[in-house]
Design a protein around this motif. Structure first.
Motif, PDB file in Angstrom:
ATOM      1  N   LEU A 154       4.790   7.916  -6.262  1.00  0.00           N
ATOM      2  CA  LEU A 154       4.318   9.289  -6.469  1.00  0.00           C
ATOM      3  C   LEU A 154       5.397  10.294  -6.079  1.00  0.00           C
ATOM      4  N   VAL A 155       6.055  10.043  -4.955  1.00  0.00           N
ATOM      5  CA  VAL A 155       7.124  10.942  -4.520  1.00  0.00           C
ATOM      6  C   VAL A 155       8.269  10.935  -5.521  1.00  0.00           C
ATOM      7  N   ILE A 156       8.652   9.758  -5.997  1.00  0.00           N
ATOM      8  CA  ILE A 156       9.761   9.655  -6.945  1.00  0.00           C
ATOM      9  C   ILE A 156       9.412  10.325  -8.265  1.00  0.00           C
ATOM     10  N   SER A 157       8.183  10.114  -8.733  1.00  0.00           N
ATOM     11  CA  SER A 157       7.771  10.736  -9.997  1.00  0.00           C
ATOM     12  C   SER A 157       7.757  12.259  -9.896  1.00  0.00           C
ATOM     13  N   SER A 158       7.426  12.776  -8.723  1.00  0.00           N
ATOM     14  CA  SER A 158       7.390  14.229  -8.564  1.00  0.00           C
ATOM     15  C   SER A 158       8.781  14.846  -8.581  1.00  0.00           C
ATOM     16  N   LEU A 159       9.813  14.045  -8.396  1.00  0.00           N
ATOM     17  CA  LEU A 159      11.187  14.553  -8.366  1.00  0.00           C
ATOM     18  C   LEU A 159      11.937  14.321  -9.670  1.00  0.00           C
ATOM     19  N   ARG A 160      11.255  13.809 -10.672  1.00  0.00           N
ATOM     20  CA  ARG A 160      11.893  13.615 -11.968  1.00  0.00           C
ATOM     21  C   ARG A 160      11.849  14.915 -12.768  1.00  0.00           C
ATOM     22  N   SER A 161      12.813  15.077 -13.625  1.00  0.00           N
ATOM     23  CA  SER A 161      12.783  16.207 -14.550  1.00  0.00           C
ATOM     24  C   SER A 161      11.808  15.923 -15.681  1.00  0.00           C
ATOM     25  N   THR A 162      11.416  16.948 -16.392  1.00  0.00           N
ATOM     26  CA  THR A 162      10.444  16.775 -17.470  1.00  0.00           C
ATOM     27  C   THR A 162      10.983  15.879 -18.565  1.00  0.00           C
ATOM     28  N   ASN A 163      12.255  15.951 -18.844  1.00  0.00           N
ATOM     29  CA  ASN A 163      12.859  15.126 -19.892  1.00  0.00           C
ATOM     30  C   ASN A 163      13.107  13.693 -19.454  1.00  0.00           C
ATOM     31  N   PRO A 219      15.373   8.512 -10.198  1.00  0.00           N
ATOM     32  CA  PRO A 219      15.917   9.437 -11.200  1.00  0.00           C
ATOM     33  C   PRO A 219      17.395   9.724 -10.935  1.00  0.00           C
ATOM     34  N   SER A 220      18.105  10.049 -11.995  1.00  0.00           N
ATOM     35  CA  SER A 220      19.521  10.368 -11.850  1.00  0.00           C
ATOM     36  C   SER A 220      19.731  11.679 -11.103  1.00  0.00           C
ATOM     37  N   VAL A 221      18.817  12.616 -11.280  1.00  0.00           N
ATOM     38  CA  VAL A 221      18.885  13.911 -10.599  1.00  0.00           C
ATOM     39  C   VAL A 221      17.517  14.205  -9.992  1.00  0.00           C
ATOM     40  N   PHE A 222      17.507  14.576  -8.722  1.00  0.00           N
ATOM     41  CA  PHE A 222      16.265  14.912  -8.048  1.00  0.00           C
ATOM     42  C   PHE A 222      15.953  16.392  -8.263  1.00  0.00           C
ATOM     43  N   GLU A 223      14.840  16.645  -8.932  1.00  0.00           N
ATOM     44  CA  GLU A 223      14.433  18.013  -9.240  1.00  0.00           C
ATOM     45  C   GLU A 223      13.512  18.543  -8.131  1.00  0.00           C
ATOM     46  N   TRP A 224      14.118  19.072  -7.073  1.00  0.00           N
ATOM     47  CA  TRP A 224      13.327  19.633  -5.978  1.00  0.00           C
ATOM     48  C   TRP A 224      12.604  20.914  -6.403  1.00  0.00           C
ATOM     49  N   ILE A 246       2.186  16.977 -12.164  1.00  0.00           N
ATOM     50  CA  ILE A 246       0.918  16.401 -11.705  1.00  0.00           C
ATOM     51  C   ILE A 246       1.158  15.539 -10.467  1.00  0.00           C
ATOM     52  N   ALA A 247       2.259  14.766 -10.476  1.00  0.00           N
ATOM     53  CA  ALA A 247       2.594  13.948  -9.308  1.00  0.00           C
ATOM     54  C   ALA A 247       2.913  14.822  -8.100  1.00  0.00           C
ATOM     55  N   GLY A 248       3.657  15.911  -8.318  1.00  0.00           N
ATOM     56  CA  GLY A 248       3.962  16.816  -7.217  1.00  0.00           C
ATOM     57  C   GLY A 248       2.715  17.493  -6.671  1.00  0.00           C
ATOM     58  N   GLY A 249       1.833  17.931  -7.557  1.00  0.00           N
ATOM     59  CA  GLY A 249       0.592  18.535  -7.111  1.00  0.00           C
ATOM     60  C   GLY A 249      -0.299  17.547  -6.371  1.00  0.00           C
ATOM     61  N   ALA A 250      -0.344  16.306  -6.854  1.00  0.00           N
ATOM     62  CA  ALA A 250      -1.135  15.280  -6.171  1.00  0.00           C
ATOM     63  C   ALA A 250      -0.574  14.975  -4.788  1.00  0.00           C
ATOM     64  N   LEU A 251       0.754  15.007  -4.668  1.00  0.00           N
ATOM     65  CA  LEU A 251       1.373  14.755  -3.367  1.00  0.00           C
ATOM     66  C   LEU A 251       1.003  15.845  -2.366  1.00  0.00           C
ATOM     67  N   LEU A 252       1.093  17.096  -2.778  1.00  0.00           N
ATOM     68  CA  LEU A 252       0.694  18.190  -1.890  1.00  0.00           C
ATOM     69  C   LEU A 252      -0.812  18.184  -1.645  1.00  0.00           C
ATOM     70  N   MET A 273       0.819  -1.210   0.000  1.00  0.00           N
ATOM     71  CA  MET A 273       0.000   0.000   0.000  1.00  0.00           C
ATOM     72  C   MET A 273       0.855   1.264   0.000  1.00  0.00           C
ATOM     73  N   VAL A 274       2.060   1.197   0.533  1.00  0.00           N
ATOM     74  CA  VAL A 274       2.938   2.364   0.574  1.00  0.00           C
ATOM     75  C   VAL A 274       3.663   2.557  -0.756  1.00  0.00           C
ATOM     76  N   LEU A 275       3.837   1.480  -1.534  1.00  0.00           N
ATOM     77  CA  LEU A 275       4.587   1.570  -2.789  1.00  0.00           C
ATOM     78  C   LEU A 275       4.023   2.615  -3.762  1.00  0.00           C
ATOM     79  N   PRO A 276       2.707   2.681  -3.989  1.00  0.00           N
ATOM     80  CA  PRO A 276       2.219   3.744  -4.895  1.00  0.00           C
ATOM     81  C   PRO A 276       2.544   5.144  -4.396  1.00  0.00           C
ATOM     82  N   PHE A 277       2.479   5.342  -3.087  1.00  0.00           N
ATOM     83  CA  PHE A 277       2.822   6.648  -2.540  1.00  0.00           C
ATOM     84  C   PHE A 277       4.301   6.955  -2.759  1.00  0.00           C
ATOM     85  N   ALA A 278       5.163   5.935  -2.584  1.00  0.00           N
ATOM     86  CA  ALA A 278       6.594   6.127  -2.837  1.00  0.00           C
ATOM     87  C   ALA A 278       6.851   6.432  -4.313  1.00  0.00           C
TER      88      ALA A 278
END
Length: 298
Positions: A53-62, A71-76, A265-271, A46-51
């Motif tokens: 979501l967090v990882i997807s929100s830190l990916r760059s657009t490319n 991701p290779s670089v975390f886009e905070w 979208i992932a970042g907005g969903a997380l917040l 149950m926690v995996l989808p949330f994790a």
């Protein structure tokens, strides 16, 4: 030195420290390891989808379509874009106001109706209660278009009045909870209040409501989450200026060509889910107790 009764060999004395540590370890050890393991696996799943979501929100657009899990670089900086690309805080304020207003009205109106079904006598009461419960099986999508036409005829589209009317009418699930809870009260409690000169309103306000605090919290949380997580009704009945955060997050993160931005979208969903999680954690004890006291436990 003490001797073993069977081997007659010297045995090292048990120190209080070792005994206390062994006792503490036995107390912490799960009594049902199989059930504990199953629950642990389910919790991780149950926690995996949330994790994710967090990882997807830190990916760059490319790098959204990368095959790597991390991701290779975390886009905070994505979170800064999340709150600046759309009027995030205005949408969040609208959601809080609308959800809290609906939850407060639903909690109080449902308590009044539940009290009536539980403590008052009237012909056809059971039939009305059955019809009320049957409405829980009607999907919202079935009544969506007639509801929109009804509000449009009265000029209520683009305002918060539909939620005020819905909240004033109560919610079937909350009425059911209140009815189950109030039915368990002894008649002597109500009769004693009547002897003291209390009327129905005073009995309800001064006796039944204070004793139903866990259920009040439960009904409030359920009603708040209903509006906070609703996308269809705000998208249909509200304007762009006073719409909710669910609509803003679902429709706002796109580029000029109209393509969505999955990382934003992932970042907005997380917040978006953070306030609901905080609300549930703050009311968790009363939330569970409200369901238990309403007669839903086995």
């Amino acid at each position: 030195m003490a001797l073993d009764e069977k081997t007659q060999l010297p045995v090292a004395p048990r120190t209080p420290t070792n005994t206390a540590a062994r006792t503490a370890w036995h107390q912490r050890r799960p009594k049902h390891p199989v059930i504990f393991t199953v629950l642990l696996i389910v919790s991780v799943l149950m926690v995996l989808p949330f994790a994710e979501l967090v990882i997807s929100s830190l990916r760059s657009t490319n790098a959204v379509n990368e095959d790597t899990w991390l991701p290779s670089v975390f886009e905070w900086s994505n979170y800064k874009k999340v709150v600046t690309l759309i009027p995030f805080w205005r949408f969040a304020r609208n959601s809080v106001v609308l959800s809290a207003l609906f939850a407060l009205l639903t909690t109080l109106s449902s308590a009044v109706v539940g009290y009536g079904f539980a403590r008052l006598r009237a012909p056809g009461k059971n039939l009305l209660f059955g019809l009320l419960i049957s409405t829980m099986m009607v999907p919202q999508i079935v009544t969506l278009i007639p509801t929109y036409l009804l509000f449009a005829n009265f000029g209520l589209v683009g305002t918060y009045w539909p939620w005020v009317l819905w909240g004033t009418a109560g919610a079937p699930y909350a009425i059911f909870l209140y009815r189950q809870f109030f039915s368990s009260f002894p008649k002597e409690l109500e009769e004693a209040a009547v002897i003291d000169g209390a009327g129905r309103i005073r009995i309800f306000v001064q006796i039944f409501l204070p004793l139903s605090r866990p259920l009040l919290v439960t009904a409030f949380v359920l009603a708040f989450n209903t509006v906070w997580g609703d996308f269809i009704a705000p998208n249909l009945l509200l304007d762009q200026d006073n719409t909710t955060l669910a609509v803003g997050v679902g429709n706002g993160y796109v580029i000029n060509q109209g393509f969505p931005l999955p990382n934003l979208i992932a970042g907005g969903a997380l917040l978006y889910v953070v306030p609901v999680v905080i609300l549930f954690l703050a009311a968790q004890r009363s939330y569970v107790r409200g369901f238990a006291n309403s007669g839903l436990k086995g």
